[in-house]
Design a protein around this motif. Sequence first.
Motif, PDB file in Angstrom:
ATOM      1  N   LEU A   1      -8.739  69.030  65.357  1.00  0.00           N
ATOM      2  CA  LEU A   1      -9.893  68.324  65.907  1.00  0.00           C
ATOM      3  C   LEU A   1      -9.596  67.877  67.328  1.00  0.00           C
ATOM      4  O   LEU A   1      -8.468  67.501  67.642  1.00  0.00           O
ATOM      5  N   PRO A   2     -10.600  67.912  68.182  1.00  0.00           N
ATOM      6  CA  PRO A   2     -10.384  67.475  69.568  1.00  0.00           C
ATOM      7  C   PRO A   2      -9.897  66.029  69.625  1.00  0.00           C
ATOM      8  O   PRO A   2     -10.187  65.225  68.750  1.00  0.00           O
ATOM      9  N   MET A   3      -9.168  65.713  70.669  1.00  0.00           N
ATOM     10  CA  MET A   3      -8.604  64.378  70.817  1.00  0.00           C
ATOM     11  C   MET A   3      -9.678  63.295  70.914  1.00  0.00           C
ATOM     12  O   MET A   3      -9.425  62.152  70.623  1.00  0.00           O
ATOM     13  N   HIS A   4     -10.867  63.647  71.307  1.00  0.00           N
ATOM     14  CA  HIS A   4     -11.905  62.634  71.467  1.00  0.00           C
ATOM     15  C   HIS A   4     -12.584  62.279  70.150  1.00  0.00           C
ATOM     16  O   HIS A   4     -13.438  61.407  70.105  1.00  0.00           O
ATOM     17  N   PHE A   5     -12.227  62.936  69.050  1.00  0.00           N
ATOM     18  CA  PHE A   5     -12.893  62.674  67.773  1.00  0.00           C
ATOM     19  C   PHE A   5     -12.902  61.189  67.399  1.00  0.00           C
ATOM     20  O   PHE A   5     -13.961  60.665  67.037  1.00  0.00           O
ATOM     21  N   PRO A   6     -11.772  60.488  67.460  1.00  0.00           N
ATOM     22  CA  PRO A   6     -11.813  59.060  67.102  1.00  0.00           C
ATOM     23  C   PRO A   6     -12.817  58.268  67.937  1.00  0.00           C
ATOM     24  O   PRO A   6     -13.571  57.450  67.398  1.00  0.00           O
ATOM     25  N   THR A   7     -12.849  58.534  69.230  1.00  0.00           N
ATOM     26  CA  THR A   7     -13.781  57.827  70.117  1.00  0.00           C
ATOM     27  C   THR A   7     -15.215  58.152  69.746  1.00  0.00           C
ATOM     28  O   THR A   7     -16.077  57.265  69.695  1.00  0.00           O
TER      29      THR A   7
ATOM     30  N   THR B   1     -20.506  48.783  60.403  1.00  0.00           N
ATOM     31  CA  THR B   1     -19.106  48.375  60.415  1.00  0.00           C
ATOM     32  C   THR B   1     -18.300  49.531  59.831  1.00  0.00           C
ATOM     33  O   THR B   1     -18.871  50.494  59.294  1.00  0.00           O
ATOM     34  N   GLN B   2     -16.984  49.423  59.920  1.00  0.00           N
ATOM     35  CA  GLN B   2     -16.148  50.446  59.287  1.00  0.00           C
ATOM     36  C   GLN B   2     -16.423  50.494  57.784  1.00  0.00           C
ATOM     37  O   GLN B   2     -16.510  51.575  57.203  1.00  0.00           O
ATOM     38  N   GLN B   3     -16.583  49.327  57.172  1.00  0.00           N
ATOM     39  CA  GLN B   3     -16.882  49.280  55.738  1.00  0.00           C
ATOM     40  C   GLN B   3     -18.248  49.895  55.454  1.00  0.00           C
ATOM     41  O   GLN B   3     -18.418  50.617  54.468  1.00  0.00           O
ATOM     42  N   GLY B   4     -19.216  49.633  56.325  1.00  0.00           N
ATOM     43  CA  GLY B   4     -20.544  50.202  56.136  1.00  0.00           C
ATOM     44  C   GLY B   4     -20.531  51.722  56.209  1.00  0.00           C
ATOM     45  O   GLY B   4     -21.183  52.401  55.400  1.00  0.00           O
ATOM     46  N   LEU B   5     -19.787  52.262  57.167  1.00  0.00           N
ATOM     47  CA  LEU B   5     -19.676  53.718  57.271  1.00  0.00           C
ATOM     48  C   LEU B   5     -18.943  54.274  56.066  1.00  0.00           C
ATOM     49  O   LEU B   5     -19.344  55.306  55.511  1.00  0.00           O
TER      50      LEU B   5
ATOM     51  N   ALA C   1     -19.155  57.506  51.346  1.00  0.00           N
ATOM     52  CA  ALA C   1     -18.392  57.549  50.094  1.00  0.00           C
ATOM     53  C   ALA C   1     -16.917  57.847  50.361  1.00  0.00           C
ATOM     54  O   ALA C   1     -16.302  58.700  49.727  1.00  0.00           O
ATOM     55  N   LEU C   2     -16.359  57.131  51.346  1.00  0.00           N
ATOM     56  CA  LEU C   2     -14.950  57.239  51.692  1.00  0.00           C
ATOM     57  C   LEU C   2     -14.331  55.850  51.627  1.00  0.00           C
ATOM     58  O   LEU C   2     -15.041  54.834  51.660  1.00  0.00           O
ATOM     59  N   HIS C   3     -13.025  55.779  51.572  1.00  0.00           N
ATOM     60  CA  HIS C   3     -12.355  54.483  51.575  1.00  0.00           C
ATOM     61  C   HIS C   3     -12.300  53.957  53.006  1.00  0.00           C
ATOM     62  O   HIS C   3     -12.086  54.715  53.952  1.00  0.00           O
ATOM     63  N   VAL C   4     -12.482  52.672  53.175  1.00  0.00           N
ATOM     64  CA  VAL C   4     -12.490  52.065  54.497  1.00  0.00           C
ATOM     65  C   VAL C   4     -11.172  52.308  55.239  1.00  0.00           C
ATOM     66  O   VAL C   4     -11.162  52.444  56.471  1.00  0.00           O
ATOM     67  N   ASN C   5     -10.072  52.388  54.514  1.00  0.00           N
ATOM     68  CA  ASN C   5      -8.788  52.665  55.173  1.00  0.00           C
ATOM     69  C   ASN C   5      -8.796  54.043  55.832  1.00  0.00           C
ATOM     70  O   ASN C   5      -8.154  54.233  56.870  1.00  0.00           O
ATOM     71  N   GLN C   6      -9.488  55.008  55.241  1.00  0.00           N
ATOM     72  CA  GLN C   6      -9.586  56.333  55.845  1.00  0.00           C
ATOM     73  C   GLN C   6     -10.376  56.254  57.157  1.00  0.00           C
ATOM     74  O   GLN C   6      -9.985  56.861  58.145  1.00  0.00           O
ATOM     75  N   ILE C   7     -11.466  55.504  57.161  1.00  0.00           N
ATOM     76  CA  ILE C   7     -12.261  55.337  58.386  1.00  0.00           C
ATOM     77  C   ILE C   7     -11.376  54.718  59.469  1.00  0.00           C
ATOM     78  O   ILE C   7     -11.380  55.174  60.623  1.00  0.00           O
TER      79      ILE C   7
ATOM     80  N   ALA D   1      -8.416  55.383  64.468  1.00  0.00           N
ATOM     81  CA  ALA D   1      -7.159  55.126  65.175  1.00  0.00           C
ATOM     82  C   ALA D   1      -6.497  56.427  65.615  1.00  0.00           C
ATOM     83  O   ALA D   1      -5.565  56.414  66.423  1.00  0.00           O
ATOM     84  N   GLY D   2      -6.977  57.541  65.073  1.00  0.00           N
ATOM     85  CA  GLY D   2      -6.401  58.839  65.415  1.00  0.00           C
ATOM     86  C   GLY D   2      -5.103  59.125  64.681  1.00  0.00           C
ATOM     87  O   GLY D   2      -4.362  60.023  65.059  1.00  0.00           O
TER      88      GLY D   2
END
Length: 129
Positions: free
Chosen positions: A9-15, A27-31, A36-42, A47-48
């Motif tokens: 994935l391109p380096m800009h993906f996290p941004t 919020t991260q929790q909302g996303l 349907a993912l764990h907030v720690n994954q988000i 954070a990249g």
Amino acid sequence: MRLDTLWFLPMHFPTRLIQLRKALGLTQQGLASAAALHVNQIRRYEAGTAQPTLEALIRLAKALHVRLDDLVFGEGERGPGEDLALLFEAVNDFSEEEKQTVRAVLSSMVLQHSARRWDSRLPAAKAKP
């Protein structure tokens, strides 16, 4: 390593992920809940420090209401430039026969371009005495 993990994935993906999430007021929790993912994954994606699987990318794109290309690629990284996009948009009004002609012309030009690129990579033929 899992086969469905995208490590390119391109380096800009996290941004990009952060921008899209914030644009929707999530919020991260909302996303995480919406995708349907764990907030720690988000957190790791933003954070990249982790790369999402293809399945996770699809869930994120759906939750963020964007095309997968728009999530993964930056503007101008993929697809035609604006000038060609306008031309392709105009082609939508063509008849099916006219569209087929455009496809044939474009296919021919792409093949010619590819052939020239490959031909230029071949070593020069040795001159015969």
